[in-house]
Design a protein around this motif. Sequence first.
Motif, PDB file in Angstrom:
ATOM      1  N   ALA A 164       0.887  -1.129   0.148  1.00  0.00           N
ATOM      2  CA  ALA A 164       0.004  -0.241  -0.049  1.00  0.00           C
ATOM      3  C   ALA A 164       0.965   1.241  -0.010  1.00  0.00           C
ATOM      4  O   ALA A 164       0.539   2.204  -0.802  1.00  0.00           O
ATOM      5  N   LYS A 165       1.937   1.246   0.817  1.00  0.00           N
ATOM      6  CA  LYS A 165       3.081   2.495   0.635  1.00  0.00           C
ATOM      7  C   LYS A 165       3.465   2.655  -0.658  1.00  0.00           C
ATOM      8  O   LYS A 165       3.725   3.834  -1.127  1.00  0.00           O
ATOM      9  N   LEU A 166       3.714   1.472  -1.366  1.00  0.00           N
ATOM     10  CA  LEU A 166       4.588   1.687  -2.583  1.00  0.00           C
ATOM     11  C   LEU A 166       3.658   2.267  -3.649  1.00  0.00           C
ATOM     12  O   LEU A 166       3.765   2.969  -4.391  1.00  0.00           O
ATOM     13  N   LEU A 167       2.086   1.713  -3.490  1.00  0.00           N
ATOM     14  CA  LEU A 167       1.340   2.261  -4.563  1.00  0.00           C
ATOM     15  C   LEU A 167       0.982   3.761  -4.290  1.00  0.00           C
ATOM     16  O   LEU A 167       0.709   4.574  -5.173  1.00  0.00           O
ATOM     17  N   PHE A 168       0.955   4.214  -2.867  1.00  0.00           N
ATOM     18  CA  PHE A 168       0.766   5.569  -2.577  1.00  0.00           C
ATOM     19  C   PHE A 168       1.851   6.208  -3.029  1.00  0.00           C
ATOM     20  O   PHE A 168       1.695   7.531  -3.668  1.00  0.00           O
ATOM     21  N   LEU A 169       3.091   5.815  -2.967  1.00  0.00           N
ATOM     22  CA  LEU A 169       4.125   6.994  -3.574  1.00  0.00           C
ATOM     23  C   LEU A 169       4.117   6.693  -5.324  1.00  0.00           C
ATOM     24  O   LEU A 169       4.441   7.761  -5.541  1.00  0.00           O
ATOM     25  N   ILE A 170       3.998   5.708  -5.743  1.00  0.00           N
ATOM     26  CA  ILE A 170       3.828   5.711  -7.350  1.00  0.00           C
ATOM     27  C   ILE A 170       2.669   6.528  -7.579  1.00  0.00           C
ATOM     28  O   ILE A 170       2.893   7.494  -8.550  1.00  0.00           O
ATOM     29  N   GLY A 171       1.380   6.661  -7.096  1.00  0.00           N
ATOM     30  CA  GLY A 171       0.440   7.672  -7.183  1.00  0.00           C
ATOM     31  C   GLY A 171       0.943   9.029  -7.227  1.00  0.00           C
ATOM     32  O   GLY A 171       0.582   9.908  -7.875  1.00  0.00           O
TER      33      GLY A 171
END
Length: 195
Positions: A15-22
């Motif tokens: 979830a953290k990775l997806l947030f950063l990519i977003g």
Amino acid sequence: MTIAKRMTMQPTPRAKLLFLIGIFVVPVLLAYLAYFGLRPTAHSNYGDLLPVTPLQHTGGVSGEGGAFDLTSLRGKWLMVHVGPSRCDAACQQQLYLMRQIRIAQGKEQSRIERLWVVTDGGALSPALLQEHPGLHVWRPDSVAFVAQFPATVPRSAHIYLVDPLGNLMMRFPVQPAPKEVMKDLRLLLKASQIG
């Protein structure tokens, strides 16, 4: 699962990775859409923007009959009327509008010149010319000069605008609204670093 336990849950690494990519990808996507896909249809100019074209065949004679090349007017914005020597009511109205629109620019009026491109060899009315001091009257040496001014109606129905570099760049509608023309000119004069 109790409410207290749910509130203390940490996001997963995924979830953290997806947030950063977003955070990095969404602004780029929005910028791409704004530039290529979601352009507003409204525009701020009243006149029709023309493909910027340097005017060619600029040699000719002035209204008094002396040699005059339009390149001598470089560095100024030119409001142009293209039409025959016999100036009918519509022509007179255009010359009047060009004069008044220039005056309405106040201290900026010195940056604007008015030009009547006469498309035939007929005599000009001295009384009409007296009404328009400072109007440049000019007959081109080449008929190719007049052909550079695009129109779907007679060219004499439009007022054209030439930039200080000698490029034809705008055409105002038939029977233009003076306030709208003044607004366009004000914006151009404000934005222009030349002329």
